[in-house]
Design a protein around this motif. Structure first.
Motif, PDB file in Angstrom:
ATOM      1  N   VAL A  56       0.822  -1.219   0.000  1.00 56.19           N
ATOM      2  CA  VAL A  56       0.000   0.000   0.000  1.00 56.19           C
ATOM      3  C   VAL A  56       0.854   1.266   0.000  1.00 56.19           C
ATOM      4  O   VAL A  56       0.399   2.324  -0.435  1.00 56.19           O
ATOM      5  N   GLU A  57       2.082   1.175   0.479  1.00 54.93           N
ATOM      6  CA  GLU A  57       2.970   2.338   0.507  1.00 54.93           C
ATOM      7  C   GLU A  57       3.673   2.570  -0.829  1.00 54.93           C
ATOM      8  O   GLU A  57       4.283   3.619  -1.029  1.00 54.93           O
ATOM      9  N   ASN A  58       3.585   1.611  -1.729  1.00 54.15           N
ATOM     10  CA  ASN A  58       4.204   1.770  -3.050  1.00 54.15           C
ATOM     11  C   ASN A  58       3.203   2.490  -3.951  1.00 54.15           C
ATOM     12  O   ASN A  58       2.534   1.893  -4.798  1.00 54.15           O
ATOM     13  N   LEU A  59       3.105   3.791  -3.741  1.00 59.41           N
ATOM     14  CA  LEU A  59       2.098   4.588  -4.443  1.00 59.41           C
ATOM     15  C   LEU A  59       2.287   4.570  -5.952  1.00 59.41           C
ATOM     16  O   LEU A  59       1.311   4.565  -6.706  1.00 59.41           O
ATOM     17  N   ALA A  60       3.523   4.542  -6.418  1.00 61.25           N
ATOM     18  CA  ALA A  60       3.778   4.527  -7.864  1.00 61.25           C
ATOM     19  C   ALA A  60       3.219   3.258  -8.491  1.00 61.25           C
ATOM     20  O   ALA A  60       2.562   3.299  -9.536  1.00 61.25           O
ATOM     21  N   SER A  61       3.463   2.130  -7.864  1.00 65.12           N
ATOM     22  CA  SER A  61       2.964   0.867  -8.413  1.00 65.12           C
ATOM     23  C   SER A  61       1.439   0.813  -8.365  1.00 65.12           C
ATOM     24  O   SER A  61       0.791   0.384  -9.323  1.00 65.12           O
ATOM     25  N   CYS A  62       0.865   1.250  -7.261  1.00 65.81           N
ATOM     26  CA  CYS A  62      -0.604   1.277  -7.156  1.00 65.81           C
ATOM     27  C   CYS A  62      -1.205   2.172  -8.235  1.00 65.81           C
ATOM     28  O   CYS A  62      -2.227   1.830  -8.838  1.00 65.81           O
ATOM     29  N   ARG A  63      -0.553   3.295  -8.517  1.00 65.10           N
ATOM     30  CA  ARG A  63      -1.033   4.216  -9.555  1.00 65.10           C
ATOM     31  C   ARG A  63      -0.992   3.551 -10.937  1.00 65.10           C
ATOM     32  O   ARG A  63      -1.917   3.673 -11.728  1.00 65.10           O
ATOM     33  N   LEU A 116      -1.180   0.330 -11.627  1.00 68.24           N
ATOM     34  CA  LEU A 116      -2.207  -0.714 -11.718  1.00 68.24           C
ATOM     35  C   LEU A 116      -3.589  -0.120 -11.971  1.00 68.24           C
ATOM     36  O   LEU A 116      -4.372  -0.672 -12.745  1.00 68.24           O
ATOM     37  N   GLU A 117      -3.872   1.013 -11.352  1.00 75.80           N
ATOM     38  CA  GLU A 117      -5.156   1.677 -11.621  1.00 75.80           C
ATOM     39  C   GLU A 117      -5.174   2.302 -13.014  1.00 75.80           C
ATOM     40  O   GLU A 117      -6.183   2.239 -13.713  1.00 75.80           O
ATOM     41  N   LYS A 118      -4.060   2.880 -13.416  1.00 76.62           N
ATOM     42  CA  LYS A 118      -3.988   3.566 -14.710  1.00 76.62           C
ATOM     43  C   LYS A 118      -4.195   2.607 -15.880  1.00 76.62           C
ATOM     44  O   LYS A 118      -4.798   2.975 -16.883  1.00 76.62           O
ATOM     45  N   ILE A 119      -3.722   1.358 -15.745  1.00 81.01           N
ATOM     46  CA  ILE A 119      -3.924   0.401 -16.845  1.00 81.01           C
ATOM     47  C   ILE A 119      -5.342  -0.150 -16.873  1.00 81.01           C
ATOM     48  O   ILE A 119      -5.742  -0.762 -17.855  1.00 81.01           O
TER      49      ILE A 119
END
Length: 179
Positions: free
Chosen positions: A140-147, A149-152
């Protein structure tokens, strides 16, 4: 399966010759910052990377899928890996799901490569392989990766613990299938 080409990347099955690149990736503590208990430990010897490659190649044989090498199209440099894999162990109360994942060396962070590779696998998973759904999870702290995954196009799900790490679940059914 044919290699994947994006504007800047070549994605292809991981080969034995990728061991030095895998070692650069998996021996870097920065790469493991958000992996905690979900991504294995920092490696200290090349033979550990060779064993990882053997494990991935076994996934190709058993499941027809696995993580692929990501190379810079212009230079051929090993940047990391990305791809789909069948997860048969239980994660977040689920098993037998297709996980979309990626991992890059730090010098390639923040330049859109993760998004480019993830988008290529999202498209292949749904359009070519016609998988029923794709899943992913990240610290949850890896904001770049979470972003990414949502962006794709993956949809944000619950937070759960995996290997002592608070993770966010992402999932999407193949477009056209009932949600």
């Amino acid at each position: 399966m044919l290699p994947l080409l994006t504007s800047r990347l070549l994605l292809r099955p991981i080969e034995a010759d990728d061991a030095p690149g895998m070692f650069l990736l998996d021996s870097d503590p920065l790469v493991h910052r958000y992996l905690g208990g979900i991504g294995g430990a920092v490696v200290h010897e090349l033979n550990q990377s060779v064993a990882t490659i053997d494990f991935i190649q076994n996934q190709y044989r058993e499941n027809g899928l696995g993580r692929w090498a990501v190379l810079h199209r212009e230079t051929g440099e090993f940047m990391g890996w990305a791809g789909l894999k069948l997860v048969t162990d239980e994660v977040n109360g689920r098993r037998d799901f297709y996980d979309l994942g990626y991992r890059f060396r730090p010098e390639f962070w923040g330049q859109g490569y993760g998004y480019e590779a993830a988008q290529a696998w999202y498209n292949r998973g749904f359009n070519e392989l016609e998988l029923p759904s794709l899943c992913a999870y990240a610290d949850v702290e890896n904001l770049a990766s979470c972003r990414i995954l949502e962006k794709i196009g993956l949809q944000r799900g619950n937070i759960f613990m995996e290997g002592g790490t608070r993770c966010r679940w992402f999932e999407r059914k193949r477009p056209g299938l009932s949600q």
